[in-house]
Design a protein around this motif. Structure first.
Motif, short mmCIF file in Angstrom:
data_model
loop_
_atom_site.label_atom_id
_atom_site.label_comp_id
_atom_site.label_asym_id
_atom_site.label_seq_id
_atom_site.Cartn_x
_atom_site.Cartn_y
_atom_site.Cartn_z
N LYS A 1 -5.54 -50.85 5.10
CA LYS A 1 -5.68 -49.55 4.63
C LYS A 1 -5.91 -49.17 3.15
N PRO A 2 -6.66 -47.96 2.97
CA PRO A 2 -6.38 -46.05 2.02
C PRO A 2 -5.33 -45.97 1.73
N THR B 1 -1.34 -42.36 3.82
CA THR B 1 -2.38 -43.52 4.47
C THR B 1 -3.57 -42.45 4.82
N GLY B 2 -4.21 -43.01 4.22
CA GLY B 2 -5.52 -42.35 4.46
C GLY B 2 -6.96 -42.33 5.28
N ILE B 3 -5.65 -42.02 6.52
CA ILE B 3 -6.50 -42.29 7.71
C ILE B 3 -6.42 -41.30 9.40
N SER C 1 -11.43 -41.78 7.52
CA SER C 1 -10.96 -40.91 6.54
C SER C 1 -10.89 -40.08 6.05
N PRO C 2 -10.60 -39.13 6.13
CA PRO C 2 -10.61 -37.49 5.39
C PRO C 2 -10.96 -37.96 3.89
N PRO D 1 -14.68 -35.16 7.91
CA PRO D 1 -15.76 -35.33 8.04
C PRO D 1 -16.22 -35.08 9.69
N CYS D 2 -15.15 -36.32 10.52
CA CYS D 2 -15.93 -36.97 11.38
C CYS D 2 -16.29 -36.02 12.62
#
Length: 196
Positions: free
Chosen positions: A70-71, A122-124, A131-132, A154-155
């Motif tokens: 994960k990022p 965590t970038g989730i 991923s924002p 953006p989702c």
């Protein structure tokens, strides 16, 4: 039974050689079988901690590292970014970070961090796993005049402040997750480990 004409030394040599070759064959089969019990390199890496060198991270910038696939974002916040956290508290769904599994106890504070100027997230997105985007600019034209900087997904349009706290009225149900981390020095963070 007569042993006339039998070379006993040769018989012992053949029996010893056969036994030795048999032992080598058993070992050749057993070693890969026993090694298969150990976790793979991929499995070991999945839980391994990550060393994040933040020495080059300037105020207002974000660095991205990978931990457990994960990022993980590390943001060096400016004094203005930290001051703006208070200004948005009334617009947040969980301003006090009351959902306990979203951060370690040492990050359950107004900045959700060990050091106020360094944010580790965590970038989730907690909605559906997108991923924002990192949107640190204040009053961004597409996000509104009241935007104080933060993260925008953006989702489905979820918004988070610069502490990863979720705004009210967006699809994301909870704040962004703060992973376990600790400082090895002022310039190095270990993501995935905590001080004992």
């Amino acid at each position: 039974m007569s042993t006339d004409g039998v070379n006993m030394d040769r018989r012992r040599l053949l029996l010893g050689t056969t036994a030795a070759l048999g032992a080598v064959g058993v070992a050749a089969v057993a070693v890969p079988f026993v090694k298969s019990w150990n976790p793979s390199a991929k499995a070991k890496a999945a839980g391994a901690s990550v060393v994040a060198d933040i020495s080059q991270l300037e105020p207002g910038q974000r660095a991205v590292f990978e931990w457990r696939g994960k990022p993980v974002w590390v943001v060096r916040r400016t004094p203005e970014m930290i001051a703006n956290l208070k200004a948005v508290e009334g617009d947040l769904s969980d301003p006090n970070s009351d959902v306990e599994d979203q951060q370690p106890a040492y990050a359950k504070n107004a900045t959700r961090s060990i050091k106020p100027e360094i944010l580790v997230l965590t970038g989730i997105c907690t909605h559906l796993g997108c991923s924002p985007l990192f949107r640190p600019e204040v009053a961004a034209a597409d996000l509104g005049a009241d935007w104080k900087g933060g993260f925008f997904c953006p989702c489905h349009g979820s918004r988070f402040d610069l502490a990863g706290r979720v705004f009210s009225g967006v699809p994301a149900p909870t704040n962004l997750v703060v992973p376990p981390h600790m400082y090895e020095s002022d310039k190095v963070i270990i993501i995935g480990e905590e001080k004992a």
